[in-house]
Design an enzyme around this catalytic site. Structure first.
Site, PDB file in Angstrom:
ATOM      1  CB  SER A  40      26.620  66.845  30.314  1.00  0.00           C
ATOM      2  OG  SER A  40      26.095  67.639  29.261  1.00  0.00           O
ATOM      3  CG  HIS A  96      30.029  69.347  28.096  1.00  0.00           C
ATOM      4  ND1 HIS A  96      30.223  68.776  26.858  1.00  0.00           N
ATOM      5  CD2 HIS A  96      28.860  68.851  28.564  1.00  0.00           C
ATOM      6  CE1 HIS A  96      29.217  67.957  26.594  1.00  0.00           C
ATOM      7  NE2 HIS A  96      28.373  67.983  27.616  1.00  0.00           N
TER       8      HIS A  96
END
Length: 297
Positions: free
Chosen positions: A52, A279
């Protein structure tokens, strides 16, 4: 440019174990599932692999050509690198990927990421390793649950995991990284491989304000910072062993962790602007692109 996995016009960020069956049916009905994954005969010139952090899972706009659940951003660091170098990129990175998913199918409708490689591949970028042995999920959701279960403990996450996070990095993730990079070398013998490390997610020093944003105690924040430092060191050592180029994000991202407010390159658990949290955001992806471009000079 067709990518070596099925296309999906519908983007989702759901948990794959819940939605795999339904998504497989949609892919099959649409003619999108490809056994083994399609690929260019000799590989794509520039390929982005990884998880990711490679995919840019929390950065919009998301690419319409990406595989279901992979959450690839059209402005992740590989796309930014490609634009600055006047290239196209075949981005087959995928949220949730481990090193095993480089050489095997992560989903039924998607071939192994390595299928995009070949003798015509000249540049490969990737960030991988945080999902191996559950490091990312343990350091986020599991540690947050540990804190909620033992709110009076100074370091409930450290109490729960002890040295196991770093132990697994050294005994399992590191050799898996070396093996993965060797597979990549064999699949793309003419390529330069650039392994980008993870930016600092957790600050080196915890605080009560940071704890409120990350749902971890100050002591556990520091504990998890050390775990990801160990992961980045494993990436560095694996790159050195396989003659890949390692891009160290540690120094560049100091002061830009998930608790850095408007200066953050990573979104916190609470107060995130983009999701999934924890993230790299758009600034983080831009910073990773800057470091990769600098390494390629």
């Amino acid at each position: 440019m067709p990518l070596p996995y099925g296309r999906s016009p519908h983007r989702r960020l759901g948990i794959r174990t819940v939605l795999t069956a339904a998504a497989t049916a949609v892919a099959l009905l649409g003619g999108l599932a490809q056994a083994g994954g399609a690929q260019a005969a000799d590989g794509y010139p520039y390929v982005n692999l990884g998880d990711s952090y490679s995919a840019g899972a929390s950065v919009f706009p998301q690419a319409t050509s990406a595989a279901t659940f992979c959450s690839n951003s059209s402005v992740n660091y590989s796309h930014l690198v490609a634009k600055r170098r006047g290239m196209n990129v075949a981005d087959v990175s995928c949220a949730g990927a481990t090193t095993a998913d480089l050489t095997q199918s992560q989903y039924r409708w998607q071939g192994p990421q390595i299928n995009a490689l070949g003798p015509a591949t000249h540049l490969i970028t990737l960030t991988i390793g945080a999902n191996n042995n559950g490091l990312f999920s343990d350091s986020t959701s599991a540690c947050q649950q540990a804190w909620l279960s033992a709110p009076l403990s100074a370091a409930p996450c450290r109490d729960a995991f002890g040295t196991s996070l770093v132990d697994k990095i050294n005994t399992s993730t590191y050799p898996d990284l070396v093996n993965a990079l060797r597979h990549i070398d064999r699949a793309a013998p003419n390529a330069r491989v650039v392994l980008a490390g993870y930016p600092q997610i957790f600050p080196a020093v915890g605080s009560p304000v940071c704890s409120a944003a990350l749902l971890t105690t100050p002591a556990d924040t520091e504990y998890l910072h050390q775990a990801f430092a160990a992961l980045n060191d494993a990436l560095r050592r694996a790159a050195a062993t396989t003659h890949a180029t390692f891009v160290d994000m540690t120094k560049a991202s100091a002061g830009h962790d998930a608790c850095a407010g408007d200066r953050r390159w990573v979104e916190p658990t609470l107060g995130a602007v983009n999701f999934p949290s924890m993230h790299a955001n758009a600034r983080g992806q831009q910073a990773m692109a800057d470091q990769v471009v600098a390494a390629l000079r």
